[in-house]
Scaffold this active site. Sequence first.
Site, PDB file in Angstrom:
ATOM      1  CG  ASP A 125      -8.968   9.950   7.291  1.00 34.75           C
ATOM      2  OD1 ASP A 125      -9.692  10.427   6.394  1.00 34.75           O
ATOM      3  OD2 ASP A 125      -7.791   9.600   7.087  1.00 34.75           O
ATOM      4  N   GLY A 141       0.827  -1.208   0.000  1.00 40.41           N
ATOM      5  CA  GLY A 141       0.000   0.000   0.000  1.00 40.41           C
ATOM      6  C   GLY A 141       0.853   1.246   0.000  1.00 40.41           C
ATOM      7  CD  GLU A 142       3.861   4.594  -2.987  1.00 33.41           C
ATOM      8  OE1 GLU A 142       4.791   5.417  -3.051  1.00 33.41           O
ATOM      9  OE2 GLU A 142       3.742   3.637  -3.784  1.00 33.41           O
ATOM     10  N   GLY A 143       0.322   5.785   0.206  1.00 31.67           N
ATOM     11  CA  GLY A 143      -0.573   6.932   0.285  1.00 31.67           C
ATOM     12  C   GLY A 143       0.177   8.164   0.727  1.00 31.67           C
ATOM     13  N   GLY A 144      -0.571   9.204   1.131  1.00 30.70           N
ATOM     14  CA  GLY A 144       0.052  10.447   1.548  1.00 30.70           C
ATOM     15  C   GLY A 144       0.917  10.280   2.785  1.00 30.70           C
ATOM     16  CE  LYS A 163       0.312   4.254   8.994  1.00 30.68           C
ATOM     17  NZ  LYS A 163      -1.086   4.772   9.006  1.00 30.68           N
ATOM     18  N   GLY A 220       2.888   7.648   3.418  1.00 31.58           N
ATOM     19  CA  GLY A 220       4.096   6.881   3.161  1.00 31.58           C
ATOM     20  C   GLY A 220       3.741   5.522   2.562  1.00 31.58           C
ATOM     21  CB  VAL A 223       1.552  -0.201   4.039  1.00 30.99           C
ATOM     22  CG1 VAL A 223       1.301  -1.359   4.998  1.00 30.99           C
ATOM     23  CG2 VAL A 223       0.947   1.078   4.590  1.00 30.99           C
TER      24      VAL A 223
END
Length: 374
Positions: free
Chosen positions: A206, A86-89, A108, A91, A93
């Site tokens: 969130d 996984g990847e997001g704002g 993470k 960083g 995972v």
Amino acid sequence: MLSCFSCCMSEEKLQQQSLKKSTREYKDTKPLASIANLSLKTDSSRRRYLADEIEKLGKNNISADIFTFHDLSIATQDFNPETLIGEGGFGRVYKGHLESKNIDVAVKQLDRNGFQGNREFLVEVLMLSLLHHPNLVNLVGYCAEGEQRILVYEYMAKGSLEDHLLNKGPDKTPLDWDTRMKIAEGAARGLEYLHETANPPVIYRDFKASNILLDDNFNPKLSDFGLAKLGPTGGKPYVSTRVMGTYGYCAPEYASTGQLTTKSDVYSFGVVFLEMITGRRVIDNSKPSEEQNLIEWAQPLFKDKKKFHVMADPLLQGNYPEKGLYQALAIAAMCLQEEADTRPLITDVVTALEFLSVGKNRDEVAGGEEENDA
């Protein structure tokens, strides 16, 4: 339409809920109050503050392990791109394996240049060290070595709800109706624990499909607590804060004024629940302009019972109980009320969803066959 909500809430269910709340095991979460002090700290003192807080709260309260960067490098094969899940704002995972515990974990690694800074890291560690519930993800440990900020969670084999609902590849079978209701109920229970049992209450802030993780049996757990806030105390009706979260999921009063309450989470739940019913993203620019905003598209349909079937995810192929669809849409509509005060408490939502997810009050599915209970 909204009167349908009450049909889910039988007197017997309400009594059961009341009994359940009164006999529920209570875990003292008062140490959460220490998180309020984080915003007063400068970046340079926050690292020290984390260690001091954990020591002050005592080993009995803190179940998370402290890992070295070397430990986590070994667990992820030096953060091998092939282990990236996984990847997001925040960083990236990675899937890892801890030999010492013989368990798979999700690692993470927060982006040091990214949006999620020290404060979010500290909030996440403290929140998940103090809050424990079957529908909250379990924090195994963390690393705060030098500039590294790494969180280690239990590994959730099925990924996120978003993966199965909105990013569904050709190799994934669409979620059936019963599984969707089961996920919705479990996620609502996670919010109920934060709102009703945590002391002071916690506003998740969130709630979205990508933050609902699923185990092998599609049991949901809320993850990513970096934006969570302590609820209002001392008789105050709301917490004032800068607007954070994801566009489309924020309650209107929070988006416009920064006034945050537990009812803000209830609105976000309504958005995700409507995504689960319809299979549509809350914001989808690939659709015709009048359908790009899910809530705006749904509002007129909520008022016409004859059009309810239009709102069901086509991938369900009509395999849902008609009365169950009506009641699910009633719950979503109540949660999405413009005025926060008119939205239900999450406890009432849990009761209504419990009624739906156990398969009671079944109706014939659209195809005319009686649906078996899950």
